[in-house]
Design a protein around this motif. Structure first.
Motif, short mmCIF file in Angstrom:
data_model
loop_
_atom_site.label_atom_id
_atom_site.label_comp_id
_atom_site.label_asym_id
_atom_site.label_seq_id
_atom_site.Cartn_x
_atom_site.Cartn_y
_atom_site.Cartn_z
N PHE A 159 -6.26 -15.48 8.22
CA PHE A 159 -6.36 -14.11 8.05
C PHE A 159 -4.84 -13.69 7.11
CE2 PHE A 159 -7.09 -9.65 9.19
CZ PHE A 159 -5.73 -9.14 9.57
N ILE B 234 -1.29 -8.20 10.52
CA ILE B 234 -1.39 -7.44 9.50
C ILE B 234 -0.10 -7.17 8.45
CG2 ILE B 234 -1.54 -4.79 8.73
CD1 ILE B 234 -3.89 -4.71 10.54
N GLN C 250 -6.50 -0.54 -1.55
CA GLN C 250 -6.22 -0.50 0.07
C GLN C 250 -4.66 -0.36 0.17
OE1 GLN C 250 -6.01 -4.09 1.94
NE2 GLN C 250 -4.45 -2.86 2.85
N ILE C 251 -3.90 -1.07 -0.72
CA ILE C 251 -2.26 -1.02 -0.33
C ILE C 251 -1.82 0.43 -0.89
CG2 ILE C 251 -0.42 -1.90 -1.56
CD1 ILE C 251 -1.52 -4.83 -1.86
N SER D 291 7.37 -5.16 1.03
CA SER D 291 5.75 -4.86 1.38
C SER D 291 5.99 -4.91 2.92
CB SER D 291 5.23 -6.23 1.05
OG SER D 291 5.41 -6.58 -0.12
N ARG E 199 -7.84 -13.43 1.14
CA ARG E 199 -8.65 -13.72 -0.10
C ARG E 199 -8.20 -15.03 -0.82
NH1 ARG E 199 -7.81 -11.16 -5.36
NH2 ARG E 199 -5.73 -10.09 -5.27
N GLU F 3 -7.92 -4.86 -3.24
CA GLU F 3 -6.75 -4.77 -2.49
C GLU F 3 -5.89 -3.80 -2.98
OE1 GLU F 3 -4.50 -8.40 -3.18
OE2 GLU F 3 -4.38 -8.76 -1.12
N ALA G 277 1.89 -10.04 -0.98
CA ALA G 277 2.90 -9.61 -1.93
C ALA G 277 3.81 -10.72 -2.85
CB ALA G 277 4.03 -8.52 -1.34
N GLU H 209 -12.18 -7.99 -6.24
CA GLU H 209 -11.22 -8.23 -4.84
C GLU H 209 -9.77 -7.88 -5.27
OE1 GLU H 209 -11.74 -12.62 -3.81
OE2 GLU H 209 -12.26 -11.63 -1.85
N GLY H 210 -9.43 -7.87 -6.44
CA GLY H 210 -7.88 -7.42 -6.64
C GLY H 210 -7.83 -5.95 -6.71
N THR I 55 -12.25 -9.11 2.99
CA THR I 55 -11.12 -8.59 2.62
C THR I 55 -11.55 -7.03 2.67
OG1 THR I 55 -11.81 -8.64 0.48
CG2 THR I 55 -10.34 -10.15 0.86
N SER J 199 -7.09 -1.65 7.72
CA SER J 199 -5.82 -2.53 7.70
C SER J 199 -5.01 -2.11 6.44
CB SER J 199 -6.02 -4.04 7.64
OG SER J 199 -6.94 -4.22 6.43
N ARG J 200 -3.54 -2.37 6.67
CA ARG J 200 -2.56 -2.00 5.73
C ARG J 200 -1.75 -2.97 5.05
NH1 ARG J 200 -2.94 3.48 6.63
NH2 ARG J 200 -4.28 3.61 8.24
N ARG K 247 -4.35 -9.79 21.20
CA ARG K 247 -5.69 -9.88 20.91
C ARG K 247 -6.00 -11.19 21.07
NH1 ARG K 247 -6.70 -6.66 16.33
NH2 ARG K 247 -7.96 -5.41 17.48
N MET L 129 -9.28 -7.01 12.62
CA MET L 129 -8.97 -8.16 12.11
C MET L 129 -10.18 -8.66 11.69
SD MET L 129 -6.29 -10.67 13.52
CE MET L 129 -7.07 -12.29 13.16
N THR L 130 -10.60 -8.66 10.41
CA THR L 130 -11.67 -9.25 10.03
C THR L 130 -11.82 -10.18 8.72
OG1 THR L 130 -12.14 -7.26 8.14
CG2 THR L 130 -12.98 -7.13 10.28
N GLN L 131 -12.48 -11.15 8.55
CA GLN L 131 -12.04 -12.12 7.77
C GLN L 131 -12.34 -11.88 6.36
OE1 GLN L 131 -10.64 -14.97 7.61
NE2 GLN L 131 -10.02 -14.59 9.80
N SER M 174 4.28 -2.03 5.16
CA SER M 174 3.36 -2.43 6.09
C SER M 174 3.91 -1.74 7.59
CB SER M 174 2.83 -3.82 6.27
OG SER M 174 2.02 -3.94 7.25
N ARG N 182 0.26 -10.43 6.62
CA ARG N 182 -0.71 -10.53 5.44
C ARG N 182 -0.08 -9.71 4.55
NH1 ARG N 182 -6.96 -8.92 5.75
NH2 ARG N 182 -5.96 -6.69 6.01
N SER N 183 0.36 -8.48 4.70
CA SER N 183 1.00 -7.52 3.63
C SER N 183 2.07 -8.25 3.00
CB SER N 183 1.44 -6.26 4.04
OG SER N 183 0.47 -5.58 4.56
N ASP N 184 2.92 -9.03 3.89
CA ASP N 184 3.94 -9.58 3.30
C ASP N 184 3.54 -10.72 2.39
OD1 ASP N 184 6.93 -11.47 5.12
OD2 ASP N 184 6.68 -10.54 3.20
#
Lengths: 208, 267
Positions: free
Chosen positions: A77, A173, B42-43, B228, A81, B39, A181, B35-36, B261, B266-267, A150, B257-259, B232, A176-178
């Motif tokens: 997670f 989350i 979303q960011i 970042s 990607r 993302e 980046a 995808e990029g 993207t 989510s943030r 969870r 939480m999904t696999q 977040s 993931r952001s960290d």
């Protein structure tokens, strides 16, 4: 003859249902809460001791971490990607480094343990195999901190933690952001990210 | 076609906000990189280069001025004293909390705020002691940005303000509007006691910085990209606060939480 065997089989199955709660006949929501309560108890008794050396604390924390958290799931997670773009070796290396980083950062936090307690306050289903356990940390000073866990049940029916949500903030989350980046800062190359993680590990270890 | 309109709006935002600082805008990935691009959207940080510059500036000020001051404050004033300062400052904001509770449509919360203000100002000696908490009436904070969020206003792109740190257009507007609506500040201004306002502001900053000494140190130490990680954390925290305003007293909406993207929540 067949009927007797049949009736005996039913009796055995019925008895097993009473003798082995923990399998489908049990109440999973309570099990989920107990799982978290158990983790908290083990953490406090084995890791929160101030007398422990840093390395010993890290070893004990790692044991609990590996057995209670689904590191594979969390790692996938966090890398999101980029996971698919990575080779199996890179994926494995990432999970190892991620585990090491988690152990270093979290075991240090237990050094500051000051008598806090964790109280599960409820649990509910969260998708097909998931559970969400509500809890709070009661401190000596200040209001209690709400924490949600969870969980996901594997094929072996064992619980594993896939995320911790503190005061509304999801650790997965945030990580993931960290990491996203950090990936971008490294031109989207997984190897560069692994290098960054290694440097971070060295820095954290040097702190002592 | 929708993407085209979105980037048009973003482009306008950039130009309007910083005609002279065009270098502050981020470059979105090319449309082929789906995808990029997802993302990037979303960011929602189109001003990232500029934000990072301000963030670094804030961090420098923090390292050399704010953090040492907060550490000094912690060293010199015992926890009891620091708690009294915090309680006093919090009590002063009761009118604003009350106004926002009402605007958010939370009469129960508003009632709690009033009860606390009365109890703490009288028995708590002008708010220095939080006696209400010991009576079981614990406190909460409400601000205008949170109120606007509870009305459905989107936060907008991420912004890093000089000195104030992480924010967004909605919360910034809320902060500015509230500064005009603070009754105490208005009174002090009218009576030529501006310096009291500034002192209060400074003390507020100090008190808050001290409270966040350990968590912030922790994030800075353990994150791979401090900027970042803070972005977040700020956004998730704000979303939780807006959710508290919409559903007071209930545990928050859970970030999914999904696999995939999928940018959804989510943030």
């Amino acid at each position: 003859m067949d009927r007797r065997i049949f009736l005996r089989a039913i009796a055995v199955l019925g008895a097993a249902g009473f003798a082995f709660p923990g399998r489908p006949w049990a109440e999973p929501a309570q099990d989920a809460e107990k799982f978290i309560q158990g983790l908290a108890g083990q953490a406090i008794s084995t890791i929160a001791d101030r007398q422990l050396s840093d390395s010993e604390r890290a070893i004990r924390f790692r044991k609990l971490f590996v057995s209670h958290f689904d590191i594979q799931e969390i790692g996938r997670f966090v890398l999101s990607r980029y996971w698919r773009q990575a080779t199996p070796e890179q994926q494995q290396e990432f999970l190892t480094l991620f585990e090491d980083l988690s152990v270093l950062t979290w075991s240090k936090r237990f050094k500051e343990y000051n008598g806090e307690t964790l109280e599960p306050t409820g649990a509910g289903k969260d998708g097909e195999r998931g559970w969400l356990v509500e809890s709070r940390i009661v401190r000596n000073q200040g209001p209690p901190i709400p924490i949600q866990w969870r969980l996901r049940q594997g094929d072996d029916m064992a619980f594993r933690i896939v995320d911790i949500i503190v005061d509304g903030v999801s650790m997965a989350i945030t990580h993931r952001s960290d990491y996203a980046a950090a990936m971008q800062a490294n031109g989207g190359k997984v190897d560069s990210l692994l290098d960054t993680m290694r440097s971070k590990l060295i820095t954290l270890r040097a702190e002592g | 076609m929708r993407l085209k309109i979105k980037s048009k709006r973003r482009a306008f935002l950039c130009l309007a906000a910083l005609g002279f600082l065009a270098a502050g805008c981020a470059t979105p990935p090319p449309p082929e990189d789906k995808e990029g691009l997802a993302e990037y959207n979303q960011i929602n940080d189109p001003l990232e280069p500029l934000n990072r510059t301000i963030f670094d500036f804030n961090d420098t000020v923090d390292v050399y001025v704010l953090r040492p001051a907060a550490q000094g404050y912690r060293a010199v004033v015992p926890p009891f004293g620091r708690d009294r300062v915090a309680d006093f400052l919090d009590n002063l904001k009761s009118p604003l909390y009350f106004a926002n509770d009402l605007l958010q449509g939370n009469p129960g919360q508003a009632g709690t705020t009033v009860a606390r203000a009365l109890l703490n100002s009288t028995f708590g000696v002008l708010g220095v002691m939080d006696v209400a908490k010991h009576m079981g009436i614990s406190g909460h904070k409400s601000d205008l940005g949170q109120t606007l969020g509870s009305w459905g206003m989107e936060e907008g792109p991420y912004l890093v303000l000089p000195f104030y740190g992480p924010s967004n257009p909605r919360d910034t507007a809320g902060m500015i509007a509230e500064s005009f609506g603070d009754g105490l500040d208005i009174y002090l201004q009218d009576n030529h006691l501006r310096w009291v306002s500034w002192t209060r502001m400074g003390l507020s900053g100090l008190s808050m910085r001290e409270a966040y000494l350990d968590p912030l140190d922790d994030v800075k130490r353990t994150s791979l990209d401090y900027y970042s990680a803070m972005r977040s954390l700020y956004r998730q925290r704000r979303a939780a606060q807006v959710n508290d305003a919409i559903h007071p007293g209930q545990p928050g909406q859970h970030p999914q939480m999904t696999q995939k993207t999928d940018p959804a929540k989510s943030r």
